[in-house]
Design an enzyme around this catalytic site. Structure first.
Site, PDB file in Angstrom:
ATOM      1  N   GLY A  80      24.169  23.449  13.571  1.00 43.78           N
ATOM      2  CA  GLY A  80      23.643  23.761  12.198  1.00 43.78           C
ATOM      3  C   GLY A  80      22.377  22.843  11.992  1.00 43.78           C
ATOM      4  N   LEU A 116      19.691  23.139  10.888  1.00 43.49           N
ATOM      5  CA  LEU A 116      18.476  23.675  11.913  1.00 43.49           C
ATOM      6  C   LEU A 116      17.160  22.998  11.339  1.00 43.49           C
ATOM      7  CD1 LEU A 116      19.496  27.261  12.443  1.00 43.49           C
ATOM      8  CD2 LEU A 116      20.147  25.442  13.689  1.00 43.49           C
ATOM      9  N   HIS A 155      15.172  23.280  16.739  1.00 40.00           N
ATOM     10  CA  HIS A 155      16.210  24.499  16.908  1.00 40.00           C
ATOM     11  C   HIS A 155      15.176  25.603  16.938  1.00 40.00           C
ATOM     12  CE1 HIS A 155      18.990  21.517  14.907  1.00 40.00           C
ATOM     13  NE2 HIS A 155      19.779  21.801  15.857  1.00 40.00           N
ATOM     14  N   LEU A 209      12.774  14.937  16.413  1.00 39.37           N
ATOM     15  CA  LEU A 209      13.445  15.541  15.350  1.00 39.37           C
ATOM     16  C   LEU A 209      15.011  15.732  15.581  1.00 39.37           C
ATOM     17  CD1 LEU A 209      11.557  18.770  14.161  1.00 39.37           C
ATOM     18  CD2 LEU A 209      11.190  16.723  13.540  1.00 39.37           C
ATOM     19  N   ARG A 231      20.087  14.397  12.218  1.00 44.00           N
ATOM     20  CA  ARG A 231      20.819  12.971  11.623  1.00 44.00           C
ATOM     21  C   ARG A 231      19.611  12.315  10.905  1.00 44.00           C
ATOM     22  NH1 ARG A 231      24.336  13.233  16.299  1.00 44.00           N
ATOM     23  NH2 ARG A 231      26.397  13.152  15.787  1.00 44.00           N
TER      24      ARG A 231
HETATM   25  P1  AMP Z   1      22.406  20.124  17.921  1.00 47.45           P
HETATM   26  O1  AMP Z   1      22.297  21.110  16.765  1.00 47.45           O
HETATM   27  O2  AMP Z   1      22.030  18.738  17.574  1.00 47.45           O
HETATM   28  O3  AMP Z   1      23.723  20.145  18.519  1.00 47.45           O
HETATM   29  O4  AMP Z   1      21.265  20.656  18.836  1.00 47.45           O
HETATM   30  C1  AMP Z   1      21.445  21.822  19.268  1.00 47.45           C
HETATM   31  C2  AMP Z   1      20.254  22.218  20.501  1.00 47.45           C
HETATM   32  O5  AMP Z   1      19.031  21.891  19.845  1.00 47.45           O
HETATM   33  C3  AMP Z   1      20.571  21.164  21.557  1.00 47.45           C
HETATM   34  O6  AMP Z   1      20.327  22.015  22.846  1.00 47.45           O
HETATM   35  C4  AMP Z   1      19.649  20.191  21.515  1.00 47.45           C
HETATM   36  O7  AMP Z   1      19.246  19.476  22.618  1.00 47.45           O
HETATM   37  C5  AMP Z   1      18.325  20.762  20.729  1.00 47.45           C
HETATM   38  N1  AMP Z   1      17.699  19.869  19.937  1.00 47.45           N
HETATM   39  C6  AMP Z   1      18.012  19.104  19.017  1.00 47.45           C
HETATM   40  N2  AMP Z   1      16.825  18.451  18.608  1.00 47.45           N
HETATM   41  C7  AMP Z   1      15.897  18.787  19.276  1.00 47.45           C
HETATM   42  C8  AMP Z   1      14.299  18.662  19.418  1.00 47.45           C
HETATM   43  N3  AMP Z   1      13.993  17.627  18.446  1.00 47.45           N
HETATM   44  N4  AMP Z   1      13.676  19.225  20.048  1.00 47.45           N
HETATM   45  C9  AMP Z   1      14.171  20.233  20.914  1.00 47.45           C
HETATM   46  N5  AMP Z   1      15.318  20.562  20.937  1.00 47.45           N
HETATM   47  C10 AMP Z   1      16.309  20.083  20.254  1.00 47.45           C
END
Ligand code: AMP
Length: 278
Positions: A28, A30, A34, A181, A184
């Site tokens: 989340g 997002l 995402h 991105l 956090r």
């Molecule tokens: P998270 O919500 O941080 O667990 O991320 C969910 C998915 O989004 C994971 O597969 C991450 O690698 C991907 N993700 C997070 N940040 C980025 C970004 N800046 N660019 C591309 N994918 C991302």
């Protein structure tokens, strides 16, 4: 088509329309990163499921589980805009029975680089991803290269456990100034944010070199310039399939990865580099 919010397996079964299903697992909060994963899923499958679940199993006792951003209503809006079919949003108590026993081990590859700083993290990631795969039963799943070791471990899990799911890796989405991105990033003050730019700057500087020793030295020098506000956990140049450090004569693709704390926020980033090209 109205966005469906599913809480458990029954809801997911009811939401199935036939055709191929793509899953995008997230925690989340997002952002554009995402969204780019969701768009990849959209073009590759008939139905797109986005899971939103802050997985307690992948946070250590001193990590930020309780303060991890939770913005469910805004996330639903993003999913509507991106024409997601189903948001899977389970409750933690439905995912993990108090007496649960069995989980996935990420093995040695889960204990190096990022895993050395976050014991048990990748076991927690693989366990929740396997559960999400079993619940959603997707044909394919999309993960970001931003979490390169996670993506590599998911590919290993699919290979080692014979999961019938295609894994797609998606490139890292960055701010115009280079900052990757991350959910956090919202915790960074203006000063923190300036310091945090050293991560992507170091990776870019390193990636402009060709030999492993030069790449490490160049990237490390940029991190050092950032001063004591940047508390570096590691800078690693690794084989993308195993996350083992590469030797000086290694040829081909490698991952240059960094993790650092800025204030109380821990950030990770990485780039792919080509070593010793012929
Ligand atoms: P998270 O919500 O941080 O667990 O991320 C969910 C998915 O989004 C994971 O597969 C991450 O690698 C991907 N993700 C997070 N940040 C980025 C970004 N800046 N660019 C591309 N994918 C991302």
């Amino acid at each position: 088509m109205e966005l469906i919010v599913a809480r458990g397996r029954e809801d997911l079964v009811k939401a199935r329309r036939g055709g191929t299903v793509a899953l995008v697992p997230t925690m989340g909060a997002l952002h554009e990163g995402h969204r780019s994963l969701i768009r990849q899923a959209r073009v590759r499958a008939d139905q797109v499921v986005v899971s939103i679940f802050v997985n307690p199993l992948q946070f250590g006792p001193n990590e930020d589980f309780s303060r991890y951003p939770r913005t469910f209503d805004a996330d639903l809006e993003v999913c509507r805009e991106e024409e997601v079919d189903v948001v899977f949003h389970p409750a933690a108590e439905d995912m993990y029975a108090p007496d649960r026993q069995v989980s996935v081990s990420a093995g040695e590859m889960g204990r190096v680089v990022e895993g050395a700083y976050r014991p048990g993290h990748f076991d927690g990631v693989l366990t929740v991803v396997l559960k999400l795969f079993n619940l959603v039963q997707p044909d394919l799943a999309v993960f970001g290269q931003k979490d390169a070791q996670q993506l590599a471990l998911i590919r290993r899990m699919v290979a080692d456990l014979d999961l019938p799911i295609e894994i797609l890796g998606a490139p890292t989405v960055r701010e115009p100034d280079g900052l990757a991105l991350s959910s956090r990033n919202r915790y960074l003050s203006a000063d923190d944010r300036r310091v945090a730019l050293a991560l992507s700057r170091a990776l870019r500087a390193g990636a402009a070199r060709l030999a492993p020793a030069e790449i490490r030295e160049t990237a490390r020098a940029v991190l050092d310039e950032a001063g004591p506000e940047l508390d570096v956990d590691y800078l690693a140049l690794v084989d993308p399939a195993t996350f083992a450090e590469v030797s000086d004569d290694y040829e081909g693709l490698a991952v240059l990865a960094v993790a650092a704390k800025v204030g109380t926020t821990r950030l990770i980033d990485n780039v792919t580099v080509t070593l010793n090209p012929a």
